[in-house]
Enzyme design. Structure first.
Site: not given
Ligand SMILES: Cc1cc2nc3c(=O)[nH]c(=O)nc-3n(C[C@H](O)[C@H](O)[C@H](O)COP(=O)(O)OP(=O)(O)OC[C@H]3O[C@@H](n4cnc5c(N)ncnc54)[C@H](O)[C@@H]3O)c2cc1C
Length: 303
Positions: A176, A226, A296
């Site tokens: 990420r 998420s 995230e």
């Protein structure tokens, strides 16, 4: 230069449907939360994007680059400045084993185009609801695959408004993370290097992954997927579930009962509701397990 002067400059570059004022960002994020943005620009071409950026830099106002807003929370007070949404750059081209797509192309449409051409390697991306640019910036991934595995290069606009082509190595992709965020780059095009495969096998694999998503994820509620990054050595969803937080609610936002890693907009949530749930989850998991959950999802704007 103030925002009013910038609006005049931008309206001479852009068509009417490429610029919106005081636009509610809840209409542009998958979470369906977010207050108004002073100026939202959705340019149809790379050239217009560069001209817009030139004016925005010259005006020295805050700006933000977005794709489909599928990993984004805009706070309820909205965003003072300019948001550039890249979904107008949505072409997808096939060149032998390569797929070349605009930074604003839908990632799932790009994966489907690969399927149509019997190209394998992009199946993992078919259920990720963002753009190609957002996926490169985030090094999006799922079910054992990630953008890093298939990307050959990305063309970006740098801080000097120069177009630069970065190789996979130069993009410095990891979980990420990418150089796109580190260097404030704007991804305008990316090339994925795939392999010739069997159409039916690629299709069956994509369908299998999408079935798994439907089984495990609360896809019938707005969310950003998420909410938290995977902390080293743990799974965020498991930590949250083991903290007894499934179903925890603040206003209209809730930790999903189906998948604890997802905060969902259960019932007309505000960004405040979502952020309150996030804060409570972070605090509880830290108190119980000593693990820090980092979001995230990207958070911008003002209260
Ligand atoms: C139901 C659901 C399931 C999801 N499943 C997954 C999954 O399996 N795996 C996964 O990795 N993610 C998943 N996500 C999260 C999200 O789809 C990805 O992070 C996606 O890559 C974000 O793309 P976007 O275009 O929506 O980016 P946005 O949300 O608009 O932006 C995200 C970040 O990328 C930056 N950005 C966007 N476009 C560009 C660009 N052209 N140039 C430079 N920077 C840019 C933004 O500045 C921001 O920092 C899911 C989300 C939802 C809602």
């Amino acid at each position: 230069m103030n925002l009013e002067e910038l609006k005049i400059k931008l309206s001479s570059i852009l068509d009417e449907d490429e610029i919106k004022y005081n636009e509610p960002m809840k209409n542009h994020t998958s979470f369906k939360v977010g207050g108004p943005c002073d100026i939202l620009v959705i340019p149809k071409t790379k050239e217009k994007l560069i001209l817009t950026l030139k004016e925005v830099y010259a005006a020295n106002v805050p700006y933000f680059i977005m794709g489909k807003g599928s990993n984004l929370i805009v706070k309820d007070g909205g965003f003072r400045g300019v948001i550039l949404k890249l979904t107008g750059l949505d072409y997808i081209l096939i060149r032998d084993n390569k797929v070349i797509a605009g930074g604003g192309a839908s990632l799932s449409n790009t994966a489907r185009e690969a399927l149509t051409n019997s190209l394998k390697g992009m199946e993992f991306a078919s259920g990720i609801p963002g753009t190609v640019g957002g996926a490169v910036a985030m090094n999006a991934g799922a079910y054992g695959g990630e953008i890093k595995d298939i990307i050959e290069w990305a063309e970006c606009i740098d801080q000097n408004l120069k177009l630069v082509k970065l190789s996979k190595e130069e993009l410095d992709l990891s979980y990420r993370h990418s150089k796109v965020h580190d260097d404030n780059l704007v991804v305008v095009e990316a090339c994925f290097n795939l392999e010739k495969g069997n159409y039916d096998e690629i299709k069956a694999y994509m369908e299998d992954l999408n079935r798994r998503r439907i089984d495990k994820q609360p896809l019938n509620y707005p969310s950003a997927g998420s909410t938290f990054k995977r902390p080293p050595g743990y799974f965020a969803g498991k930590l949250i579930e083991d903290s007894g937080l499934k179903g925890y609610r603040c206003g209209g936002a809730m930790v999903s009962e189906k998948h604890a890693g997802f905060v969902i907009n259960y019932d007309n949530a505000t960004a405040r509701d979502v952020l309150d749930v996030i804060k409570h989850v972070q605090k509880t998991v830290y108190e119980k397990f000593g693990v820090t959950l980092e979001t995230e999802v990207k958070i911008i704007g003002e209260e």
